[in-house]
Motif scaffolding. Structure first.
Motif, PDB file in Angstrom:
ATOM      1  N   SER A  69       0.615  -1.228   0.062  1.00  0.00           N
ATOM      2  CA  SER A  69      -0.010   0.017   0.047  1.00  0.00           C
ATOM      3  C   SER A  69       0.817   1.365  -0.067  1.00  0.00           C
ATOM      4  O   SER A  69       0.683   2.306  -0.880  1.00  0.00           O
ATOM      5  N   LEU A  70       1.809   1.274   0.690  1.00  0.00           N
ATOM      6  CA  LEU A  70       2.771   2.424   1.034  1.00  0.00           C
ATOM      7  C   LEU A  70       3.517   2.504  -0.464  1.00  0.00           C
ATOM      8  O   LEU A  70       3.805   3.925  -0.629  1.00  0.00           O
ATOM      9  N   ALA A  71       4.056   1.488  -0.833  1.00  0.00           N
ATOM     10  CA  ALA A  71       4.628   1.510  -2.268  1.00  0.00           C
ATOM     11  C   ALA A  71       4.045   2.061  -3.297  1.00  0.00           C
ATOM     12  O   ALA A  71       4.351   2.894  -4.058  1.00  0.00           O
ATOM     13  N   VAL A  72       2.648   1.674  -3.356  1.00  0.00           N
ATOM     14  CA  VAL A  72       1.788   2.293  -4.485  1.00  0.00           C
ATOM     15  C   VAL A  72       1.690   3.577  -4.374  1.00  0.00           C
ATOM     16  O   VAL A  72       1.418   4.597  -5.126  1.00  0.00           O
ATOM     17  N   SER A  73       1.284   4.110  -2.994  1.00  0.00           N
ATOM     18  CA  SER A  73       0.880   5.421  -2.654  1.00  0.00           C
ATOM     19  C   SER A  73       2.472   6.442  -3.145  1.00  0.00           C
ATOM     20  O   SER A  73       2.031   7.375  -3.794  1.00  0.00           O
ATOM     21  N   TYR A  74       3.362   5.783  -2.856  1.00  0.00           N
ATOM     22  CA  TYR A  74       4.518   6.769  -3.191  1.00  0.00           C
ATOM     23  C   TYR A  74       4.807   6.930  -4.658  1.00  0.00           C
ATOM     24  O   TYR A  74       5.063   7.869  -5.086  1.00  0.00           O
ATOM     25  N   TRP A  75       4.734   5.490  -5.299  1.00  0.00           N
ATOM     26  CA  TRP A  75       4.621   5.460  -6.951  1.00  0.00           C
ATOM     27  C   TRP A  75       3.850   6.384  -7.507  1.00  0.00           C
ATOM     28  O   TRP A  75       4.040   7.135  -8.405  1.00  0.00           O
ATOM     29  N   LEU A  76       2.566   6.481  -6.961  1.00  0.00           N
ATOM     30  CA  LEU A  76       1.405   7.237  -7.526  1.00  0.00           C
ATOM     31  C   LEU A  76       1.640   8.971  -7.269  1.00  0.00           C
ATOM     32  O   LEU A  76       1.404   9.834  -8.271  1.00  0.00           O
ATOM     33  N   THR A  77       2.177   9.219  -6.195  1.00  0.00           N
ATOM     34  CA  THR A  77       2.334  10.639  -5.603  1.00  0.00           C
ATOM     35  C   THR A  77       3.799  11.147  -5.427  1.00  0.00           C
ATOM     36  O   THR A  77       4.000  12.297  -5.127  1.00  0.00           O
ATOM     37  N   ARG A  78       4.718  10.246  -5.441  1.00  0.00           N
ATOM     38  CA  ARG A  78       6.060  10.699  -5.034  1.00  0.00           C
ATOM     39  C   ARG A  78       6.131  11.251  -3.514  1.00  0.00           C
ATOM     40  O   ARG A  78       7.252  12.163  -3.293  1.00  0.00           O
ATOM     41  N   ARG A  79       5.371  10.804  -2.525  1.00  0.00           N
ATOM     42  CA  ARG A  79       5.491  11.136  -1.459  1.00  0.00           C
ATOM     43  C   ARG A  79       4.531  10.298  -0.430  1.00  0.00           C
ATOM     44  O   ARG A  79       3.855   9.529  -0.926  1.00  0.00           O
ATOM     45  N   LEU A  80       4.683  10.331   0.914  1.00  0.00           N
ATOM     46  CA  LEU A  80       4.189   9.410   1.654  1.00  0.00           C
ATOM     47  C   LEU A  80       3.154  10.282   2.610  1.00  0.00           C
ATOM     48  O   LEU A  80       3.786  11.130   3.313  1.00  0.00           O
ATOM     49  N   PRO A  81       2.055   9.830   2.793  1.00  0.00           N
ATOM     50  CA  PRO A  81       1.234  10.382   3.549  1.00  0.00           C
ATOM     51  C   PRO A  81       1.615  10.205   5.174  1.00  0.00           C
ATOM     52  O   PRO A  81       2.154   9.024   5.405  1.00  0.00           O
ATOM     53  N   ILE A  82       1.542  11.202   6.010  1.00  0.00           N
ATOM     54  CA  ILE A  82       2.096  11.023   7.189  1.00  0.00           C
ATOM     55  C   ILE A  82       1.627   9.875   8.311  1.00  0.00           C
ATOM     56  O   ILE A  82       2.123   9.143   8.582  1.00  0.00           O
ATOM     57  N   MET A  83       0.304   9.962   8.158  1.00  0.00           N
ATOM     58  CA  MET A  83      -0.341   8.999   9.281  1.00  0.00           C
ATOM     59  C   MET A  83      -0.377   7.350   8.454  1.00  0.00           C
ATOM     60  O   MET A  83       0.121   6.525   9.442  1.00  0.00           O
ATOM     61  N   MET A  85       2.065   6.428   7.011  1.00  0.00           N
ATOM     62  CA  MET A  85       3.483   6.004   7.100  1.00  0.00           C
ATOM     63  C   MET A  85       3.978   5.496   8.356  1.00  0.00           C
ATOM     64  O   MET A  85       4.701   4.629   8.516  1.00  0.00           O
ATOM     65  N   VAL A  86       3.499   6.472   9.275  1.00  0.00           N
ATOM     66  CA  VAL A  86       3.813   6.100  10.781  1.00  0.00           C
ATOM     67  C   VAL A  86       3.214   4.747  11.023  1.00  0.00           C
ATOM     68  O   VAL A  86       3.976   4.022  11.827  1.00  0.00           O
ATOM     69  N   THR A  87       1.804   4.646  10.691  1.00  0.00           N
ATOM     70  CA  THR A  87       1.276   3.117  10.994  1.00  0.00           C
ATOM     71  C   THR A  87       1.823   2.068  10.469  1.00  0.00           C
ATOM     72  O   THR A  87       2.254   1.169  11.187  1.00  0.00           O
ATOM     73  N   GLY A  88       2.536   2.253   9.185  1.00  0.00           N
ATOM     74  CA  GLY A  88       3.082   1.273   8.475  1.00  0.00           C
ATOM     75  C   GLY A  88       4.463   0.872   9.218  1.00  0.00           C
ATOM     76  O   GLY A  88       4.769  -0.411   9.408  1.00  0.00           O
ATOM     77  N   VAL A  89       4.983   1.925   9.617  1.00  0.00           N
ATOM     78  CA  VAL A  89       6.443   1.660  10.243  1.00  0.00           C
ATOM     79  C   VAL A  89       6.360   0.878  11.705  1.00  0.00           C
ATOM     80  O   VAL A  89       6.807  -0.232  11.966  1.00  0.00           O
ATOM     81  N   VAL A  90       5.157   1.256  12.337  1.00  0.00           N
ATOM     82  CA  VAL A  90       4.880   0.459  13.602  1.00  0.00           C
ATOM     83  C   VAL A  90       4.385  -0.644  13.295  1.00  0.00           C
ATOM     84  O   VAL A  90       4.676  -1.869  14.180  1.00  0.00           O
ATOM     85  N   VAL A  91       3.425  -1.279  12.285  1.00  0.00           N
ATOM     86  CA  VAL A  91       3.011  -2.391  11.959  1.00  0.00           C
ATOM     87  C   VAL A  91       4.289  -3.424  11.666  1.00  0.00           C
ATOM     88  O   VAL A  91       4.252  -4.428  12.212  1.00  0.00           O
ATOM     89  N   LEU A  92       5.234  -2.812  10.794  1.00  0.00           N
ATOM     90  CA  LEU A  92       6.590  -3.695  10.475  1.00  0.00           C
ATOM     91  C   LEU A  92       7.115  -3.896  11.738  1.00  0.00           C
ATOM     92  O   LEU A  92       7.676  -5.071  11.710  1.00  0.00           O
ATOM     93  N   VAL A  93       7.292  -3.008  12.634  1.00  0.00           N
ATOM     94  CA  VAL A  93       8.288  -3.178  13.813  1.00  0.00           C
ATOM     95  C   VAL A  93       7.598  -4.113  14.757  1.00  0.00           C
ATOM     96  O   VAL A  93       7.983  -5.355  15.102  1.00  0.00           O
ATOM     97  N   PHE A  94       6.192  -4.015  15.124  1.00  0.00           N
ATOM     98  CA  PHE A  94       5.551  -4.874  15.948  1.00  0.00           C
ATOM     99  C   PHE A  94       5.176  -6.168  15.317  1.00  0.00           C
ATOM    100  O   PHE A  94       4.901  -7.051  16.072  1.00  0.00           O
ATOM    101  N   GLY A  95       5.082  -6.090  14.055  1.00  0.00           N
ATOM    102  CA  GLY A  95       4.607  -7.265  13.271  1.00  0.00           C
ATOM    103  C   GLY A  95       5.762  -8.367  13.309  1.00  0.00           C
ATOM    104  O   GLY A  95       5.655  -9.637  13.370  1.00  0.00           O
ATOM    105  N   ALA A  96       6.991  -7.916  13.037  1.00  0.00           N
ATOM    106  CA  ALA A  96       8.306  -8.441  13.212  1.00  0.00           C
ATOM    107  C   ALA A  96       8.259  -9.142  14.656  1.00  0.00           C
ATOM    108  O   ALA A  96       8.753 -10.200  14.704  1.00  0.00           O
TER     109      ALA A  96
END
Length: 213
Positions: A69-83, A85-96
């Motif tokens: 989802s984040l990759a597609v969003s960045y590919w389409l807009t060349r930026r990452l929405p703040i919320m 992005m932060v949610t994604g980082v926490v998901v990856l850390v706590f998911g790991a």
């Protein structure tokens, strides 16, 4: 990598509303589906059986989905929405941590951590005279400084309320109930809260002079 610009940035590219909604809610839907149908999915793909219970399979799928989802969003807009992005980082850390330690406590704590983080940033910003909510929602509407201040305060409190609700649910109910509530409980609660803020938004909205002309 370029992040969301400050409000009123004319160079900002916006996603179509339906696509933006799909990118934000899609990973959550994947999480629910893999938890509800984890055993059947593991039977189709035996290699996934090593992950164990459906919640661990759902966590792995959630991590993949939110990364896509984040990759597609960045590919389409060349930026990452703040919320997201932060949610994604926490998901990856706590998911790991969930998969590595084989303990679903960490993925259950994720909503609490994310909501407390957003609440602390919003209320902390107000303490220094900054209404950070404007950097997130400016693409949808424009408010006066007082409007942003009041709306930021309300959202800051609301994020802490969501954190408390998450703690109550995961500590007192089954994992399956928690996953279902995360999808079918938290989203409606957030939607209802958002709708209750419309009078405030209308009261402090700044009209576009070009549109008025």
């Amino acid at each position: 990598m370029e992040f969301e610009h400050a409000p009123n940035d004319p160079t900002r590219q916006e996603l179509p509303p339906l696509l933006k909604l799909a990118l934000e809610l899609g990973p959550l839907g994947v999480f629910f589906l893999f938890n509800a149908r984890g055993e059947q999915i593991a039977q189709l793909f035996p290699a996934l059986q090593s992950l164990g219970k459906p919640i661990f399979l759902a966590t792995a799928a959630f991590m993949v989905a939110i990364t896509v989802s984040l990759a597609v969003s960045y590919w389409l807009t060349r930026r990452l929405p703040i919320m997201p992005m932060v949610t994604g980082v926490v998901v990856l850390v706590f998911g790991a941590l969930t998969l590595w330690l084989h303990d679903d406590l960490f993925i259950k704590l994720k909503p609490t951590i994310v909501n407390c983080l957003f609440g602390a940033v919003l209320l902390g910003g107000l303490a220094f005279g900054k209404s950070f909510l404007g950097y997130v929602f400016d693409s949808a509407f424009k408010l006066s400084e007082e409007g942003w201040r009041k709306l930021t305060f309300r959202w800051g409190i609301f994020f802490f309320v969501l954190a408390v609700i998450n703690e109550i649910v995961w500590r007192n109910f089954s994992t399956d109930f928690w996953v279902s509530f995360k999808v079918f409980g938290m989203m409606p609660i957030t939607l209802v809260f958002t709708l209750t803020q419309l009078p405030l938004i209308q009261r402090y909205a700044i009209m576009d002079e070009a549109k008025e002309d």
